[in-house]
Design a protein around this motif. Structure first.
Motif, PDB file in Angstrom:
ATOM      1  N   UNK A 194       0.841  -1.242   0.015  1.00 29.88           N
ATOM      2  CA  UNK A 194       0.045  -0.115   0.087  1.00 29.88           C
ATOM      3  C   UNK A 194       0.761   1.137   0.049  1.00 29.88           C
ATOM      4  N   UNK A 195       1.899   1.216   0.879  1.00 32.00           N
ATOM      5  CA  UNK A 195       2.637   2.615   1.036  1.00 32.00           C
ATOM      6  C   UNK A 195       3.624   2.689  -0.218  1.00 32.00           C
ATOM      7  N   UNK A 196       3.873   1.585  -0.900  1.00 31.90           N
ATOM      8  CA  UNK A 196       4.732   1.543  -2.202  1.00 31.90           C
ATOM      9  C   UNK A 196       3.893   2.179  -3.313  1.00 31.90           C
ATOM     10  N   UNK A 197       2.642   1.556  -3.324  1.00 34.60           N
ATOM     11  CA  UNK A 197       1.718   2.157  -4.512  1.00 34.60           C
ATOM     12  C   UNK A 197       1.404   3.300  -4.231  1.00 34.60           C
ATOM     13  N   UNK A 198       1.137   3.971  -3.392  1.00 36.96           N
ATOM     14  CA  UNK A 198       0.572   5.219  -3.352  1.00 36.96           C
ATOM     15  C   UNK A 198       1.991   6.172  -3.593  1.00 36.96           C
ATOM     16  N   UNK A 228      -5.713  -3.718  -2.409  1.00 36.72           N
ATOM     17  CA  UNK A 228      -4.912  -4.355  -1.656  1.00 36.72           C
ATOM     18  C   UNK A 228      -5.313  -5.154  -0.407  1.00 36.72           C
ATOM     19  N   UNK A 229      -6.550  -4.776  -0.208  1.00 33.40           N
ATOM     20  CA  UNK A 229      -7.732  -5.509   0.671  1.00 33.40           C
ATOM     21  C   UNK A 229      -7.861  -6.710   0.103  1.00 33.40           C
ATOM     22  N   UNK A 230      -8.245  -6.879  -1.222  1.00 33.59           N
ATOM     23  CA  UNK A 230      -8.518  -8.005  -1.846  1.00 33.59           C
ATOM     24  C   UNK A 230      -7.252  -8.924  -1.799  1.00 33.59           C
ATOM     25  N   UNK A 231      -5.998  -8.331  -2.366  1.00 34.46           N
ATOM     26  CA  UNK A 231      -5.029  -9.068  -2.305  1.00 34.46           C
ATOM     27  C   UNK A 231      -4.668  -9.605  -0.907  1.00 34.46           C
ATOM     28  N   UNK A 232      -4.851  -9.144   0.122  1.00 36.39           N
ATOM     29  CA  UNK A 232      -4.671  -9.394   1.543  1.00 36.39           C
ATOM     30  C   UNK A 232      -5.650 -10.757   1.931  1.00 36.39           C
ATOM     31  N   UNK A 269      -3.958  -2.222   8.832  1.00 37.09           N
ATOM     32  CA  UNK A 269      -2.429  -2.265   8.153  1.00 37.09           C
ATOM     33  C   UNK A 269      -2.478  -1.414   7.034  1.00 37.09           C
ATOM     34  N   UNK A 270      -3.817  -1.162   6.178  1.00 39.22           N
ATOM     35  CA  UNK A 270      -3.848  -0.456   5.042  1.00 39.22           C
ATOM     36  C   UNK A 270      -3.702   1.130   5.379  1.00 39.22           C
ATOM     37  N   UNK A 361      -4.012   9.211   8.627  1.00 38.83           N
ATOM     38  CA  UNK A 361      -3.482   8.978   7.218  1.00 38.83           C
ATOM     39  C   UNK A 361      -4.327   9.770   6.125  1.00 38.83           C
ATOM     40  N   UNK A 362      -5.497   9.681   6.266  1.00 39.96           N
ATOM     41  CA  UNK A 362      -6.566  10.526   5.437  1.00 39.96           C
ATOM     42  C   UNK A 362      -6.261  12.150   5.332  1.00 39.96           C
TER      43      UNK A 362
END
Lengths: 370, 311
Positions: A194-198, A228-232, A269-270, A361-362
């Motif tokens: 998540x961190x990397x993709x953003x 990433x939730x789905x991947x998780x 975690x996200x 974060x938001x």
């Protein structure tokens, strides 16, 4: 907005599919790690090499040595020299070379004293440089002495203890490890990706392009997070399948409950991954931060060492570690068949951590792009 | 009132002032070219217009609506193409188009129609399946432009769209801009190339965050003060220095030659012999009508001096 959101989702999946290294990282690494860790992180103590210094050399002393052999816990080696039993000053030397883990010393009056009904003390020296093995090994030895007392000498101690281990009677550490590994993998993958993709969107300038469109940053973010939730979730399914089918880990509780609480954990975690993306400007920085966090989270999660064993101040820190709570939840559901009411005490902290991290974060994210 | 009105815009990064009370207006359906050296504030101005950053003071209105009022639904009227290629390099041409179409709410047959239309002018159709990262510089820019045009914006903002693109592709790109202007799109484009800027309806020269001149190419060129002698041939540092040392004139490297700027009170006949004395053949020296670029160079060197005086 929904259309735009679905568009983002579609785009994210295309990108994940487009990146073969990422795909491997996501799907093959967990299996590999699970298999490797499942075997390597084995806290069971077996086949302890014991040097036997039997100065008695009688039928009875040999029977005692034999009594140690069933169960595979000990591998006794008779330390007889050319003429007689070797002197005990060999013990440290044997430990140093790693040939022996323990030394058992039976005095020369062993059977004589027993026959007279006197007290005999046998010696057990352990190489405690491996503290875990030493303590478990001496424990086993104590049991063997007790059994020998009963069987050979008919002595039944007035006070006895009957031990029954629930949920994992054989003490298989893989049962205990697999749920832990599931929690660890999930954390690693979701926080880091998540961190990397953003950050990647910012680094390559695509974020700037998207910001000048009717969709706002929040929709883009939500699309990413969903991906990433789905991947998780796929990750959890893979890890659990391997754990149950390959390692035969029992799954006692409700999978539905586990998935529901995994969703809650993913929320935290996200959020952390998103928070990290607002604190870094390159993918490398994001990865290092995520890595540092994951190591910290694993160490304070109770994965390897029980939290109760930690000093008070460290125990206090573990409270804010979401992995600690999820670890507890996974183990409780998988191994003990815990229901929602049994794990509520771990669910509340996750909810609080999740909401705080996510809103922080938001807030930071919208401030940074504004 | 003009379509785009920029009024007293001021933007400051921590220490440096990027835009210094800039005012500017652009008419609907015209191309406004923004020129100026690196660090002049071009990109800052463009990012402000795209609402990516907010100014310290000043206002911008688009079609009478306040740009910095967040309630203004601006994005569906504006197409933006950043300086660096910022589409998804790991997605194909078609996938990029489709993503941005979705973002603008364009789906189904409306999308297909728009996509095919964009393919005809960009000629990217045969490369639909190619990853954006594997396109040539010119094709990348055309793809980025296509993505910015998907929603038929009224205002197109382009930040140095042709930098690093080959001359043929640059000409093609500007031909597309001409077509768009004819279709009524207002275009605000920054460029380091003066020949491109001359194709715009109006040119604005930015220097140190200030507007030095605005007008058509001819208007700007006409404000040149004095006259110009062009000296063809090698413009090495030595020759440039010797020419610049001539009393009263300024020498500027200009393409493959030197432009000698003469003040109004000095005639070409006066200067010519002094140039010939430096060993330059008479045949290499010609009188030259000032161009936009000459005027900008003159303005910028003037601005540079006055700035030095202030220190």
């Amino acid at each position: 907005m929904l259309r735009a959101y679905l568009g983002v989702l579609r785009k994210e999946f295309l990108q994940v599919r487009r990146d073969p290294i990422m795909l491997r990282l996501i799907f093959i690494m967990p299996i590999l790690q699970l298999v490797l860790l499942g075997y390597a992180v084995n806290l069971d103590v077996k086949r302890i090499a014991v040097d036997v210094y039997d100065y008695d050399q009688t039928e009875q002393s040999r029977r005692f040595v034999q009594a140690m052999q069933p169960n595979d816990y000990f591998i006794p080696t008779a330390m007889t020299g050319s003429e007689d039993v070797r002197p005990t000053w060999h013990v440290p030397e044997r430990f140093r070379t790693g040939d022996a883990d323990m030394a058992l010393i039976l005095p020369e009056n062993f059977s004589e004293e027993l026959a007279l009904g006197g007290n005999v003390t046998i010696g057990l020296v352990a190489d405690a440089s491996d503290a875990n093995q030493a303590s478990i090994g001496t424990g086993y030895a104590g049991q063997i002495v007790r059994q020998f007392n009963e069987r050979e000498l008919g002595i039944v101690p007035p006070l006895d203890i009957s031990v029954k281990a629930l949920y994992n009677p054989e003490g298989e550490s893989v049962y205990y490890m697999v749920p832990g590994i599931v929690a660890t993998l999930l954390t690693m993958i979701t926080v880091m990706l998540t961190a990397m993709a953003i950050v990647r969107e910012r680094e390559t300038g695509t974020l700037e392009q998207v910001l000048v469109t009717p969709i706002n940053a929040t929709v883009l973010l939500l699309g990413k997070i969903t991906t990433f939730a789905i991947l998780g979730f796929i990750e959890i399914v893979i890890a659990l399948t391997v754990g149950v089918l390959w390692f035969g880990v029992p799954f006692v509780g409700s999978p539905v409950l586990l998935f529901a609480l995994a969703a809650l954990y993913l929320f935290t975690t996200l959020g952390i991954g998103m928070l990290f993306s607002t604190m870094t400007s390159t993918q490398q920085q994001a990865m290092f931060l995520a890595w540092f966090f994951t190591v910290f989270a694993i160490l304070t999660s109770g994965f390897f060492t029980p939290i109760d064993n930690m000093p008070e101040w460290l125990q206090a820190i573990t409270v804010v570690n979401p992995m600690r709570w999820f670890m507890e939840i996974v183990r409780a559901i998988m191994m003990k068949g815990a229901g929602i009411s049994d794990v509520l005490h771990a669910v509340y902290p996750l909810v609080i951590i999740g909401i705080s991290v996510f809103s922080l974060a938001l807030a930071r994210f919208s401030k940074r792009v504004a | 009132m003009a379509f785009l009105e920029i009024d007293n815009l001021h933007y400051r990064y921590d220490e440096t002032t990027a835009l210094d009370n800039l005012s500017l207006s652009v008419d609907r359906g015209s191309i406004c070219a923004l020129v100026g050296p690196d660090g002049a504030g071009k990109t800052t101005l463009i990012r402000l217009l795209c609402r990516l950053i907010a100014p310290q003071t000043g206002t911008v209105s688009i079609d009478g609506e306040d740009l910095f009022d967040v309630a203004t639904p601006l994005t569906d009227r504006l197409g933006y193409m950043p300086q660096s290629f910022s589409l998804y390099t790991d997605l194909s041409v078609e996938e990029n188009l489709r993503f941005y179409a979705g973002v603008f709410g364009l789906t189904g047959s409306a999308y297909i129609e728009k996509r095919d239309y964009l393919y005809t002018f960009s000629r990217l159709g045969p490369f639909a399946k190619r990853r954006a990262g594997a396109l040539s510089g010119g094709m990348k820019q055309k793809l980025a432009l296509s993505c910015a045009l998907l929603h038929d914006p009224e205002l197109l903002i382009l930040d140095e769209p042709t930098t690093g693109v080959d001359p043929v592709s640059r000409r093609q790109f500007w031909a597309i801009l001409d077509d768009l202007r004819r279709a009524g799109v207002t275009i605000f484009v920054s460029t380091p190339y003066m020949d491109e800027a001359s194709r715009a309806d109006r040119i604005t020269c930015l220097f140190s965050g200030q507007r030095l001149a605005t007008g058509t190419a001819d208007e700007v060129a006409a404000t040149f003060i004095g006259s110009i002698l062009r000296i063809d041939g090698v413009a090495d540092a030595d020759r440039l220095a010797r020419l610049d040392a001539l009393a009263g004139v300024t020498a500027q490297r200009f393409g493959a030659g030197v432009h000698l700027y003469l003040p109004s009170d000095m005639s070409a006949d006066e200067v010519m012999p002094r140039v010939v004395e430096l060993g330059i053949p008479r045949s290499a020296i010609t009188e030259r009508t000032p161009s936009v670029e000459d005027r900008f160079i003159q303005l910028m060197s003037g601005a540079g001096e006055s700035e030095a005086d202030n220190v």
